[in-house]
Design a protein around this motif. Structure first.
Motif, PDB file in Angstrom:
ATOM      1  N   ARG A  20       0.829  -1.212   0.000  1.00 26.47           N
ATOM      2  CA  ARG A  20       0.000   0.000   0.000  1.00 26.47           C
ATOM      3  C   ARG A  20       0.860   1.256   0.000  1.00 26.47           C
ATOM      4  NH1 ARG A  20      -4.163  -2.365  -2.120  1.00 26.47           N
ATOM      5  NH2 ARG A  20      -5.132  -3.975  -0.789  1.00 26.47           N
ATOM      6  N   ARG A  21       1.982   1.196   0.716  1.00 27.93           N
ATOM      7  CA  ARG A  21       2.856   2.376   0.740  1.00 27.93           C
ATOM      8  C   ARG A  21       3.510   2.613  -0.631  1.00 27.93           C
ATOM      9  NH1 ARG A  21       6.001   1.618   6.595  1.00 27.93           N
ATOM     10  NH2 ARG A  21       4.211   2.274   7.892  1.00 27.93           N
ATOM     11  N   ALA A  22       3.898   1.523  -1.288  1.00 32.60           N
ATOM     12  CA  ALA A  22       4.484   1.682  -2.627  1.00 32.60           C
ATOM     13  C   ALA A  22       3.466   2.243  -3.605  1.00 32.60           C
ATOM     14  CB  ALA A  22       5.013   0.339  -3.112  1.00 32.60           C
ATOM     15  N   GLU A  23       2.227   1.755  -3.510  1.00 36.23           N
ATOM     16  CA  GLU A  23       1.174   2.278  -4.385  1.00 36.23           C
ATOM     17  C   GLU A  23       0.912   3.744  -4.128  1.00 36.23           C
ATOM     18  OE1 GLU A  23      -3.473   1.283  -5.611  1.00 36.23           O
ATOM     19  OE2 GLU A  23      -2.394   0.019  -4.154  1.00 36.23           O
ATOM     20  N   GLN A  24       0.919   4.134  -2.828  1.00 36.28           N
ATOM     21  CA  GLN A  24       0.711   5.536  -2.503  1.00 36.28           C
ATOM     22  C   GLN A  24       1.858   6.403  -3.024  1.00 36.28           C
ATOM     23  OE1 GLN A  24       0.789   6.408   1.656  1.00 36.28           O
ATOM     24  NE2 GLN A  24      -0.080   8.464   1.426  1.00 36.28           N
ATOM     25  N   ALA A  25       3.087   5.889  -2.890  1.00 36.91           N
ATOM     26  CA  ALA A  25       4.238   6.657  -3.393  1.00 36.91           C
ATOM     27  C   ALA A  25       4.160   6.832  -4.906  1.00 36.91           C
ATOM     28  CB  ALA A  25       5.528   5.952  -2.985  1.00 36.91           C
ATOM     29  N   PHE A  26       3.728   5.776  -5.606  1.00 40.05           N
ATOM     30  CA  PHE A  26       3.608   5.861  -7.069  1.00 40.05           C
ATOM     31  C   PHE A  26       2.553   6.885  -7.478  1.00 40.05           C
ATOM     32  CE2 PHE A  26       1.380   4.415 -10.915  1.00 40.05           C
ATOM     33  CZ  PHE A  26       2.419   4.526 -11.827  1.00 40.05           C
ATOM     34  N   GLN A  27       1.397   6.871  -6.804  1.00 37.96           N
ATOM     35  CA  GLN A  27       0.352   7.833  -7.129  1.00 37.96           C
ATOM     36  C   GLN A  27       0.790   9.250  -6.801  1.00 37.96           C
ATOM     37  OE1 GLN A  27      -2.233   7.135  -8.846  1.00 37.96           O
ATOM     38  NE2 GLN A  27      -2.003   4.889  -8.814  1.00 37.96           N
ATOM     39  N   SER A  28       1.547   9.417  -5.713  1.00 36.16           N
ATOM     40  CA  SER A  28       2.063  10.756  -5.380  1.00 36.16           C
ATOM     41  C   SER A  28       3.038  11.235  -6.451  1.00 36.16           C
ATOM     42  CB  SER A  28       2.759  10.720  -4.010  1.00 36.16           C
ATOM     43  OG  SER A  28       1.840  10.365  -2.990  1.00 36.16           O
ATOM     44  N   GLU A  29       3.889  10.316  -6.926  1.00 38.26           N
ATOM     45  CA  GLU A  29       4.838  10.681  -8.002  1.00 38.26           C
ATOM     46  C   GLU A  29       4.102  11.019  -9.279  1.00 38.26           C
ATOM     47  OE1 GLU A  29       8.698   8.792 -10.370  1.00 38.26           O
ATOM     48  OE2 GLU A  29       7.636   7.635  -8.826  1.00 38.26           O
ATOM     49  N   GLN A  30       3.051  10.280  -9.616  1.00 39.44           N
ATOM     50  CA  GLN A  30       2.266  10.581 -10.804  1.00 39.44           C
ATOM     51  C   GLN A  30       1.627  11.955 -10.704  1.00 39.44           C
ATOM     52  OE1 GLN A  30       3.383   8.506 -13.088  1.00 39.44           O
ATOM     53  NE2 GLN A  30       1.357   7.778 -13.788  1.00 39.44           N
ATOM     54  N   ARG A  31       1.204  12.317  -9.502  1.00 42.66           N
ATOM     55  CA  ARG A  31       0.602  13.639  -9.315  1.00 42.66           C
ATOM     56  C   ARG A  31       1.638  14.729  -9.525  1.00 42.66           C
ATOM     57  NH1 ARG A  31      -3.386  15.273  -4.263  1.00 42.66           N
ATOM     58  NH2 ARG A  31      -4.132  17.258  -5.165  1.00 42.66           N
ATOM     59  N   GLN A  32       2.865  14.469  -9.104  1.00 43.16           N
ATOM     60  CA  GLN A  32       3.916  15.463  -9.325  1.00 43.16           C
ATOM     61  C   GLN A  32       4.289  15.548 -10.812  1.00 43.16           C
ATOM     62  OE1 GLN A  32       7.184  14.403  -6.776  1.00 43.16           O
ATOM     63  NE2 GLN A  32       6.059  14.824  -4.868  1.00 43.16           N
ATOM     64  N   ARG A  33       4.307  14.391 -11.484  1.00 43.54           N
ATOM     65  CA  ARG A  33       4.662  14.380 -12.914  1.00 43.54           C
ATOM     66  C   ARG A  33       3.597  15.048 -13.765  1.00 43.54           C
ATOM     67  NH1 ARG A  33       6.061   8.467 -14.794  1.00 43.54           N
ATOM     68  NH2 ARG A  33       6.538   9.648 -16.704  1.00 43.54           N
ATOM     69  N   ALA A  34       2.383  15.156 -13.284  1.00 42.07           N
ATOM     70  CA  ALA A  34       1.336  15.865 -14.019  1.00 42.07           C
ATOM     71  C   ALA A  34       1.631  17.348 -14.145  1.00 42.07           C
ATOM     72  CB  ALA A  34      -0.019  15.637 -13.373  1.00 42.07           C
ATOM     73  N   GLN A  35       2.556  17.848 -13.333  1.00 42.36           N
ATOM     74  CA  GLN A  35       2.998  19.242 -13.429  1.00 42.36           C
ATOM     75  C   GLN A  35       4.343  19.259 -14.157  1.00 42.36           C
ATOM     76  OE1 GLN A  35       1.023  21.729 -12.223  1.00 42.36           O
ATOM     77  NE2 GLN A  35      -0.465  20.171 -11.538  1.00 42.36           N
ATOM     78  N   VAL A  36       4.350  19.646 -15.457  1.00 44.98           N
ATOM     79  CA  VAL A  36       5.550  19.600 -16.294  1.00 44.98           C
ATOM     80  C   VAL A  36       6.275  20.938 -16.180  1.00 44.98           C
ATOM     81  CG1 VAL A  36       6.453  19.224 -18.618  1.00 44.98           C
ATOM     82  CG2 VAL A  36       4.420  17.995 -17.857  1.00 44.98           C
ATOM     83  N   VAL A  37       7.568  20.872 -15.834  1.00 43.40           N
ATOM     84  CA  VAL A  37       8.386  22.078 -15.673  1.00 43.40           C
ATOM     85  C   VAL A  37       9.483  22.087 -16.735  1.00 43.40           C
ATOM     86  CG1 VAL A  37       7.874  22.215 -13.209  1.00 43.40           C
ATOM     87  CG2 VAL A  37       9.868  20.926 -14.004  1.00 43.40           C
ATOM     88  N   ALA A  38      10.111  23.241 -16.926  1.00 43.16           N
ATOM     89  CA  ALA A  38      11.157  23.417 -17.933  1.00 43.16           C
ATOM     90  C   ALA A  38      12.449  22.762 -17.469  1.00 43.16           C
ATOM     91  CB  ALA A  38      11.384  24.902 -18.214  1.00 43.16           C
ATOM     92  N   PRO A  39      13.066  21.893 -18.310  1.00 37.35           N
ATOM     93  CA  PRO A  39      14.331  21.263 -17.923  1.00 37.35           C
ATOM     94  C   PRO A  39      15.544  22.168 -18.115  1.00 37.35           C
ATOM     95  CG  PRO A  39      13.664  20.460 -20.064  1.00 37.35           C
ATOM     96  CD  PRO A  39      12.559  21.369 -19.585  1.00 37.35           C
ATOM     97  N   GLN A  40      15.379  23.278 -18.843  1.00 33.53           N
ATOM     98  CA  GLN A  40      16.493  24.182 -19.101  1.00 33.53           C
ATOM     99  C   GLN A  40      15.941  25.545 -19.482  1.00 33.53           C
ATOM    100  OE1 GLN A  40      18.352  22.161 -22.437  1.00 33.53           O
ATOM    101  NE2 GLN A  40      17.326  23.519 -23.905  1.00 33.53           N
ATOM    102  N   ASP A  41      16.833  26.533 -19.538  1.00 31.14           N
ATOM    103  CA  ASP A  41      16.445  27.867 -19.984  1.00 31.14           C
ATOM    104  C   ASP A  41      16.293  27.869 -21.504  1.00 31.14           C
ATOM    105  OD1 ASP A  41      16.769  28.474 -17.362  1.00 31.14           O
ATOM    106  OD2 ASP A  41      18.664  29.556 -17.612  1.00 31.14           O
ATOM    107  N   GLY A  42      15.397  28.727 -21.988  1.00 33.39           N
ATOM    108  CA  GLY A  42      15.238  28.849 -23.429  1.00 33.39           C
ATOM    109  C   GLY A  42      13.873  29.375 -23.820  1.00 33.39           C
ATOM    110  N   MET A  43      13.565  29.243 -25.116  1.00 29.20           N
ATOM    111  CA  MET A  43      12.297  29.718 -25.665  1.00 29.20           C
ATOM    112  C   MET A  43      11.363  28.529 -25.853  1.00 29.20           C
ATOM    113  SD  MET A  43      11.577  31.555 -29.366  1.00 29.20           S
ATOM    114  CE  MET A  43      12.544  33.000 -28.958  1.00 29.20           C
TER     115      MET A  43
END
Length: 461
Positions: free
Chosen positions: A309-332
């Protein structure tokens, strides 16, 4: 010298007028040549007449509709006339075996009577239009068995009248490639080879054909980002919101877009509830294990269930974070309008946007299969943009793909990437025509390469 009256009582001058009238009425060269060898006997009786010119040889014989130039007599008399025409004298004169080389004179008695008259005809006056019409340079009429020197004055005049009519019919024929070629050969024969325009023209064409030029082809091209960071959808879902605008400059770690988290949040909440339930069951079995050996044996299984259950919760928490896409570098940021993406379902790995440096651009060209010339790395490339056709962007080839890929129009082409060496005001996304230059070849090969390649597809040589 007074001329004798003809047997019929007609003066030779009247006969000359009659022949001149017939010559003017002639409709073709063949008719005029037939008249020369057959009707000249009105002025001077003879046994046989030969009309010869430098271009055709024996052109007409008296009493024959069409002479056979391959016959022994025609070949011998052609040599005789050619020898007689070499004399500079333009007067009518008597000729015989004594005027010929021994090899020709030995056969005179076999073919001709002892007496003969040579009438030179000026087929081409100097600088006349007949030269361009293909007329011969030297010509003459040989009358075998003719005498009567008192008639030679009329015979010479008749030759001039006939020549004038013959030249008029030559001009009436009009221009033909054969006539042009004959006239050109006539003019070229009078000049030494280094003064002939044709020789210089041929030499110029050969030099121009061997002139080295770069083998080049044209291909559609555009300016693309060099080594951009491609942002793809991290999971299946729906784009909920785009937080940036097209062509916006962003910093590393800045939020770009986010996916709908409703399903992820629901799964996360379920996993949390399952974890709490598993932990409560574990505590219950731990208390029962103090007095019940059977409950004590189930503690290990309950502990493993808590880990799941803890592994499943950690995976769902990570998926929630991955739903927010951020810039990997500076640029246009490079993508379409945000409204085109909001609410659009995407799959894992689907490209959404790119991040690139505005000044880091290169040329991408698509080389058709039929124009796949050898292109070495570092070969020059010029891109002529449709927005600025007067200026070019210089580049050097970085690589040429080995495999051809399908294009949107259904054709196949090789991908070519070239590093820009002089970008100027280049902007990512501009399209145009790329000129790719290969090795140096002759100009003749450069001109004939594509026509020859088309012929080789249908003809096996």
């Amino acid at each position: 010298m007074s001329a004798q009256i003809a047997p019929g009582g007609v003066h030779p001058a009247v006969l000359l007028l009659e022949l001149g009238h017939r010559a003017r009425q002639a409709k073709s060269v063949a008719e005029l040549e037939f008249m020369l060898v057959n009707d000249t006997r009105l002025l001077l009786p003879y046994r046989q007449a030969v009309w010869w010119n430098q271009q055709q040889g024996v052109a007409a014989l008296s009493g024959v509709m069409q002479p056979d130039r391959n016959a022994p007599y025609a070949q011998w008399v052609a040599q005789v006339c050619a020898h007689l025409a070499q004399a500079e004298a333009a007067e009518v004169r008597a000729v015989g075996p004594a005027d010929l080389p021994p090899a020709l004179a030995a056969q005179w008695a076999q073919w001709l009577p002892a007496a003969a008259v040579w009438v030179p005809l000026s087929a081409i006056p100097s600088g006349s239009e007949a030269a361009s019409a293909g007329a011969t340079g030297r010509a003459g009429l040989l009358l075998a068995g003719a005498e009567s020197p008192e008639r030679w004055t009329f015979l010479k005049e008749w030759g001039g009248v006939w020549t004038h009519a013959w030249q008029a019919l030559q001009r009436r024929r009009g221009w033909t490639p054969l006539q042009w070629w004959r006239g050109l050969r006539q003019r070229q024969a009078q000049q030494v080879w280094w003064r002939k325009p044709a020789a210089w023209a041929v030499a110029g064409v050969l030099v121009l054909a061997a002139w080295p030029v770069r083998l080049s082809v044209l291909a559609p091209g555009e300016l693309v980002a060099s080594q951009p960071a491609v942002l793809r959808s991290p999971l299946d879902g729906v784009v909920e919101q785009v937080h940036v605008q097209p062509n916006q400059m962003v910093k590393k770690g800045e939020l770009l877009f986010s996916l709908d988290e409703a399903q992820i949040a629901s799964r996360l909440e379920v996993s949390q509830q399952a974890l709490q339930t598993a932990e409560a069951e574990y505590r219950q079995f731990a208390q029962l294990a103090l007095g019940d050996a059977r409950s004590k044996s189930q503690l290990a299984a309950q502990a493993g269930r808590i880990g799941e259950r803890r592994a499943e919760q950690a995976f769902q928490s990570e998926q929630r974070q991955r739903a927010q896409v951020v810039a990997p570098q500076d640029g246009m940021v490079l993508f379409d309008a945000p409204s085109e993406w909001i609410g659009k379902p995407v799959q894992t790995g689907e490209r959404v946007m790119r991040i690139a440096q505005p000044d880091a651009v290169e040329i991408e060209a698509w080389l058709p299969i039929g124009d796949a010339i050898p292109l070495a790395p570092g070969a020059p490339v010029q891109l002529y943009l449709a927005a600025d056709p007067l200026a070019s962007i210089e580049a050097r080839i970085r690589y040429v793909a080995y495999d051809a890929v399908a294009r949107p129009d259904g054709s196949y082409a090789y991908r070519v990437r070239a590093e820009v060496t002089q970008a100027g005001k280049a902007r990512i996304g501009l399209k145009g025509t790329a000129k790719l230059q290969g090795e140096r070849v002759s100009l003749a090969y450069w001109v004939l390469r594509k026509p020859w390649a088309s012929v080789r597809q249908w003809v096996a040589l």
